[in-house]
Write an enzyme that holds these catalytic residues in place. Structure first.
Site, PDB file in Angstrom:
ATOM      1  N   ARG A  96       0.843  -1.207   0.000  1.00  0.00           N
ATOM      2  CA  ARG A  96       0.000   0.000   0.000  1.00  0.00           C
ATOM      3  C   ARG A  96       0.875   1.253   0.000  1.00  0.00           C
ATOM      4  O   ARG A  96       0.552   2.254  -0.646  1.00  0.00           O
ATOM      5  CB  ARG A  96      -0.919  -0.014   1.231  1.00  0.00           C
ATOM      6  N   CYS A 172     -18.753  -1.974   2.988  1.00  0.00           N
ATOM      7  CA  CYS A 172     -17.848  -0.863   3.309  1.00  0.00           C
ATOM      8  C   CYS A 172     -18.433  -0.143   4.521  1.00  0.00           C
ATOM      9  O   CYS A 172     -19.632  -0.190   4.758  1.00  0.00           O
ATOM     10  CB  CYS A 172     -17.788   0.075   2.107  1.00  0.00           C
ATOM     11  N   TYR A 256     -14.637  10.560  -0.004  1.00  0.00           N
ATOM     12  CA  TYR A 256     -13.760  10.192  -1.130  1.00  0.00           C
ATOM     13  C   TYR A 256     -13.979  11.081  -2.360  1.00  0.00           C
ATOM     14  O   TYR A 256     -13.128  11.149  -3.247  1.00  0.00           O
ATOM     15  CB  TYR A 256     -13.954   8.724  -1.503  1.00  0.00           C
TER      16      TYR A 256
END
Ligand code: G6P
Length: 442
Positions: A96, A172, A256
């Site tokens: 990541r 999520c 986001y």
């Protein structure tokens, strides 16, 4: 007396697992989990044992008859499973860090689930999830596959398109976090607030907001237009919306969306962290180390509050609520990733969408939202195109499809840079990209 259930969690050595264990303990009366089988790979053996031992202490303290099994044998773990949850990070946090740092090196957004970094998380993850779905089909075909693994939207898209296992749900923690935060900003209990969510994972819009059944969308938008009253997540820089933009748009944005509607500002912020060696992934790696030190403590027999520092906090409520509602045929409304089936008119019938669903024993049934507002339809279409091309690249190992996916992603500013970042990331992750290794000089 309802049959008790076996739950198999693949990626069981995750630092998030204690939250999942807490969730099953809390719901034991309505969802009797007789066995929670935590599975990991050889490299994750030490973490698996630390988490498994903590889980046993938590279960003992709570006094529930839940057996905690830890194993590296995934096929054995799948035997008799009623639900399989997946929560893995192929290449772990070091991968990541590369997903976030390498795009930033080329002056573009570097993020866990978006842009070039998000695509490579998908390229590493999708083949593994498809293999797991195949094993579920063979070993426990009636089990529900509840996927948490990011990028949850692209992964769900790939599972729906390329796997024969149909009982798949992507989950999520963003919808539950948004609902809790907005309820708090409006001064009401979360239970009194309903939001008509629709869109894609990590690109989720709140089309309407209701309090006690009354449409309060315009009041909520007024509040969210205030730079002091924002919906934030621990893992995203809390840069406030331009009030005029939020008011004109008239639907609730998710954190986001900042990467898409505030790209320049978010990139400037990310580049500062990049210079300091403090990208989110680098911060999380430190947090993760601290968490595992905590988990080793034999006196610890509850989920530590420090876990709330991670962006994925409250994901267990999502997973456990979903599993319990399927098991109990509750008919309640939850926001999950499922096959569209016409619920969002402008998206393909078979595509994955994140949307409100009625949860029954047959699984989530998406609630149609009809036509999307013209202002938000375009970005959703562009990202869905990207997800589908990226998923095809993941299952074929095609360099051309991977390059194409980057070129059509709005966070990759040039085809020339797309090729540079693609070649760099393919090389950086080659040990986790066997399909590309066969076809591409990396
Ligand atoms: C949010 C997202 C998750 C994501 C997480 C990252 O909660 O909904 O999908 O994985 O943040 O949090 P982290 O603490 O790992 O940066």
């Amino acid at each position: 007396m309802k049959k008790s259930v076996k739950i198999t969690t693949i990626g069981g050595g995750s630092s998030y697992t204690p939250e999942l264990v807490e969730g099953f303990i809390k719901r034991y009366d309505e969802l009797p989990v007789r066995e929670l089988c935590l599975v990991d790979i050889e490299d994750g053996k030490e973490k698996l044992e630390i988490v498994g031992t903590l889980a046993r202490r938590m279960v003992k303290k709570a006094g529930v008859p839940m057996k905690i099994v830890t194993t590296l044998n995934r096929k054995e773990a799948l035997r008799d499973a009623d639900f399989v949850t997946t929560q893995m990070r192929v290449g772990l946090l070091d991968a990541r860090i590369k997903d976030e740092r390498i795009p930033l090196k080329y002056g573009m957004i570097g993020q866990e689930t978006n842009g070039a970094g998000g695509m490579f998380k998908g390229l590493r993850t999708i083949p593994v999830l498809l293999e797991i779905a195949k094993e579920i089909q063979e070993i426990c075909p009636d089990a529900w596959l509840i996927n948490f693994t990011n990028p949850a939207g692209m992964v769900t898209e790939a599972l729906l398109r390329y796997s024969n296992h149909k009982k798949v749900v992507g989950v999520c923690n963003l919808p539950i976090n948004m609902r809790m935060t907005i309820a708090k900003l409006m001064g009401v209990e979360t239970e009194r607030m309903q939001i008509d969510f629709a869109g894609l994972n990590h690109l989720l819009y709140g089309l309407k907001v209701y309090i006690d059944g009354e449409d309060k969308t315009s009041e909520v938008i007024e509040v969210l237009a205030d730079p002091e009253e924002q919906v934030n997540m621990k893992n995203i820089a809390p840069l406030p919306w331009l009030p005029e933009f939020q008011k004109a748009l008239g639907v609730v944005l998710c954190p986001y969306h900042r990467y898409y509607y505030k790209t320049k500002d978010m990139l400037d912020d990310e580049l500062k962290s990049f210079q300091l060696g403090q990208t989110r992934a680098e911060v999380v790696k430190q947090l993760e180390g601290d968490l595992f030190e905590l988990y080793k403590n034999p006196q610890l027999d509850i989920k530590p509050p420090q876990l709330e520092k991670r962006g994925g906090a409250y994901y267990s409520d999502v997973a456990c609520n979903l599993i319990s509602s399927i098991y109990n045929d509750k008919g309640d409304i939850q926001t999950v990733n499922v096959r569209n089936e016409g619920a969002i008119r402008e998206l393909p019938y078979e595509s994955a969408v994140e949307i409100n669903c009625v949860i029954t024993k047959e699984g989530p049934k998406p609630i149609p939202v009809g036509e999307l507002p013209v202002e938000i339809n375009g970005l959703i279409q562009q990202i869905k195109s990207f997800e589908r091309v990226a998923a095809e690249a993941a299952v074929t190992g095609s360099y051309e499809k991977a390059l194409l996916a980057l070129c059509i992603n709005p966070l990759v500013p040039s085809d020339r840079l797309a090729k540079q970042v693609l070649d760099d990331l393919l090389h950086a992750h080659k040990e986790y990209l066997p399909l590309f290794n066969q076809k591409v000089k990396m």
